[in-house]
Scaffold this motif. Sequence first.
Motif, PDB file in Angstrom:
ATOM      1  N   PRO A 106      49.270  44.728  57.111  1.00  0.00           N
ATOM      2  CA  PRO A 106      47.838  44.624  56.769  1.00  0.00           C
ATOM      3  C   PRO A 106      47.455  45.458  55.558  1.00  0.00           C
ATOM      4  N   ARG A 107      48.231  46.472  55.235  1.00  0.00           N
ATOM      5  CA  ARG A 107      47.969  47.265  54.040  1.00  0.00           C
ATOM      6  C   ARG A 107      48.404  46.526  52.778  1.00  0.00           C
ATOM      7  N   LEU A 108      49.498  45.810  52.883  1.00  0.00           N
ATOM      8  CA  LEU A 108      50.049  45.120  51.725  1.00  0.00           C
ATOM      9  C   LEU A 108      49.414  43.752  51.492  1.00  0.00           C
ATOM     10  N   LEU A 109      48.973  43.108  52.546  1.00  0.00           N
ATOM     11  CA  LEU A 109      48.525  41.726  52.463  1.00  0.00           C
ATOM     12  C   LEU A 109      47.414  41.475  51.444  1.00  0.00           C
ATOM     13  N   PRO A 110      46.418  42.353  51.304  1.00  0.00           N
ATOM     14  CA  PRO A 110      45.397  42.105  50.277  1.00  0.00           C
ATOM     15  C   PRO A 110      45.964  42.097  48.858  1.00  0.00           C
ATOM     16  N   GLY A 111      47.148  42.643  48.673  1.00  0.00           N
ATOM     17  CA  GLY A 111      47.805  42.626  47.367  1.00  0.00           C
ATOM     18  C   GLY A 111      48.847  41.541  47.275  1.00  0.00           C
ATOM     19  N   VAL A 112      48.542  40.375  47.817  1.00  0.00           N
ATOM     20  CA  VAL A 112      49.513  39.289  47.943  1.00  0.00           C
ATOM     21  C   VAL A 112      50.019  38.786  46.598  1.00  0.00           C
ATOM     22  N   ALA A 113      49.279  39.030  45.522  1.00  0.00           N
ATOM     23  CA  ALA A 113      49.707  38.558  44.200  1.00  0.00           C
ATOM     24  C   ALA A 113      50.763  39.450  43.561  1.00  0.00           C
ATOM     25  N   ALA A 114      51.181  40.495  44.246  1.00  0.00           N
ATOM     26  CA  ALA A 114      52.136  41.466  43.691  1.00  0.00           C
ATOM     27  C   ALA A 114      53.378  40.790  43.146  1.00  0.00           C
ATOM     28  N   GLY A 115      53.736  41.137  41.896  1.00  0.00           N
ATOM     29  CA  GLY A 115      54.938  40.576  41.296  1.00  0.00           C
ATOM     30  C   GLY A 115      54.918  39.062  41.241  1.00  0.00           C
ATOM     31  N   ALA A 116      53.760  38.485  40.926  1.00  0.00           N
ATOM     32  CA  ALA A 116      53.603  37.026  40.893  1.00  0.00           C
ATOM     33  C   ALA A 116      53.976  36.422  42.243  1.00  0.00           C
ATOM     34  N   THR A 117      53.582  37.105  43.310  1.00  0.00           N
ATOM     35  CA  THR A 117      53.817  36.769  44.723  1.00  0.00           C
ATOM     36  C   THR A 117      55.250  37.019  45.170  1.00  0.00           C
ATOM     37  N   HIS A 118      56.102  37.571  44.325  1.00  0.00           N
ATOM     38  CA  HIS A 118      57.498  37.781  44.719  1.00  0.00           C
ATOM     39  C   HIS A 118      57.664  38.936  45.705  1.00  0.00           C
ATOM     40  N   GLY A 119      56.664  39.828  45.783  1.00  0.00           N
ATOM     41  CA  GLY A 119      56.747  40.882  46.783  1.00  0.00           C
ATOM     42  C   GLY A 119      56.774  40.297  48.180  1.00  0.00           C
ATOM     43  N   VAL A 120      55.793  39.471  48.489  1.00  0.00           N
ATOM     44  CA  VAL A 120      55.723  38.876  49.824  1.00  0.00           C
ATOM     45  C   VAL A 120      56.851  37.865  50.035  1.00  0.00           C
ATOM     46  N   ILE A 121      57.261  37.162  48.991  1.00  0.00           N
ATOM     47  CA  ILE A 121      58.349  36.194  49.141  1.00  0.00           C
ATOM     48  C   ILE A 121      59.649  36.902  49.511  1.00  0.00           C
ATOM     49  N   ARG A 122      59.928  38.018  48.849  1.00  0.00           N
ATOM     50  CA  ARG A 122      61.165  38.752  49.161  1.00  0.00           C
ATOM     51  C   ARG A 122      61.130  39.283  50.582  1.00  0.00           C
ATOM     52  N   VAL A 123      59.982  39.755  51.014  1.00  0.00           N
ATOM     53  CA  VAL A 123      59.841  40.228  52.389  1.00  0.00           C
ATOM     54  C   VAL A 123      60.057  39.078  53.367  1.00  0.00           C
ATOM     55  N   GLY A 124      59.507  37.913  53.063  1.00  0.00           N
ATOM     56  CA  GLY A 124      59.661  36.768  53.954  1.00  0.00           C
ATOM     57  C   GLY A 124      61.109  36.362  54.141  1.00  0.00           C
ATOM     58  N   HIS A 125      61.892  36.367  53.065  1.00  0.00           N
ATOM     59  CA  HIS A 125      63.314  36.059  53.186  1.00  0.00           C
ATOM     60  C   HIS A 125      64.032  37.107  54.028  1.00  0.00           C
ATOM     61  N   ALA A 126      63.700  38.375  53.814  1.00  0.00           N
ATOM     62  CA  ALA A 126      64.353  39.451  54.570  1.00  0.00           C
ATOM     63  C   ALA A 126      64.020  39.369  56.051  1.00  0.00           C
ATOM     64  N   VAL A 127      62.775  39.070  56.367  1.00  0.00           N
ATOM     65  CA  VAL A 127      62.360  38.978  57.770  1.00  0.00           C
ATOM     66  C   VAL A 127      63.043  37.799  58.457  1.00  0.00           C
ATOM     67  N   ARG A 128      63.163  36.680  57.759  1.00  0.00           N
ATOM     68  CA  ARG A 128      63.837  35.526  58.356  1.00  0.00           C
ATOM     69  C   ARG A 128      65.265  35.895  58.783  1.00  0.00           C
ATOM     70  N   VAL A 129      65.971  36.632  57.949  1.00  0.00           N
ATOM     71  CA  VAL A 129      67.333  37.043  58.274  1.00  0.00           C
ATOM     72  C   VAL A 129      67.351  37.950  59.500  1.00  0.00           C
TER      73      VAL A 129
END
Length: 345
Positions: A106-129
Amino acid sequence: MPDRTGVLDEAYQRLHRTGPEFDGWLSNHAPMTVEAMVRAGRPDLVHRWVDAYSEQLDELPGAAHRIGSEWLEAMGDERRIGDWIAHFRVELAERPWRDVLGTWWPRLLPGVAAGATHGVIRVGHAVRVLLEGEQTAPRLDELAHGLGYWAARWESVPGASCPEGSLPPDEAILGVPVLPNRTGGIQVRLARLAHLAGWPESLAALHCPENSAQAYDMLADLVDVAVLRYRTHGHGAAIMSVHGATAPNAILRTLPALPEKLWVHSLCAAWIATAAVTSIYAPSHPEPAGAGADLAVDEVLERAVATGDSHAIKFADTAMDTFAHKGSTDALAAAQRCTDLISGS
């Protein structure tokens, strides 16, 4: 399928010596891409691909100062990428990864545009694993890198607000206004949204989910809409338009690891990200959808992997989720379209 070859962990260990960005601000796509390649059944290609991709990467920045009680001030400070990654390495060593994710999401989510959205995308791949396989040290370390990158590049979208309307995703996206000035990078374009007529209203038009189950279903629908829309709108920006689908899908993949009380807010952030990418990269006029898919699922993935392009591979990976969800070959056609546009074929 989840990796049982050990190749993914080997690739993570190699890549964790590199930083999440290179050439000043370009995102390091390698950890996300190798995860998708392994899942596509091509672990045999991973190390050779990493060899080539790594030639352009920078070393991992070192940690200089500990992230402590002043963490809020350090959010969005790209100079502290090394500090943030070190911080999450410590947190993940001391607490279960789901607890760390639940605290920081919840702290990071408002900054969803971080790194052209690659911050959340990288986290999503890691969580899936982590959700699907063994919680090895390299996989936990990948989550630390993803969270650290997101925190250091934290960036909000102007005018962002939770929806309060009545439209489903496929209708709401039609009302997103197109940014007329397409010069500059993503940060410059995002800033212009603050002055774009109709932008706040378009965000508010989406139906606000009433509970976590509805939020999950709406988020899956949003991913499907973004994937299928690429067939007619991807030509506006073949690479950047990919993130309109891969960003919300990263959030969708993360939901099962999060407390359900965070699911509605996650849907809101996903919608904001997709709407922003749509506004700043969609073309003024769509193209015909063209012919349907003429390749089987495995062939679509194989063709994307054969390009070696990170965005083609990750979009095909997301399109497979839409295919599984909707059972429509239109998702396969969208993946083929993406591969064609990016490879220039």
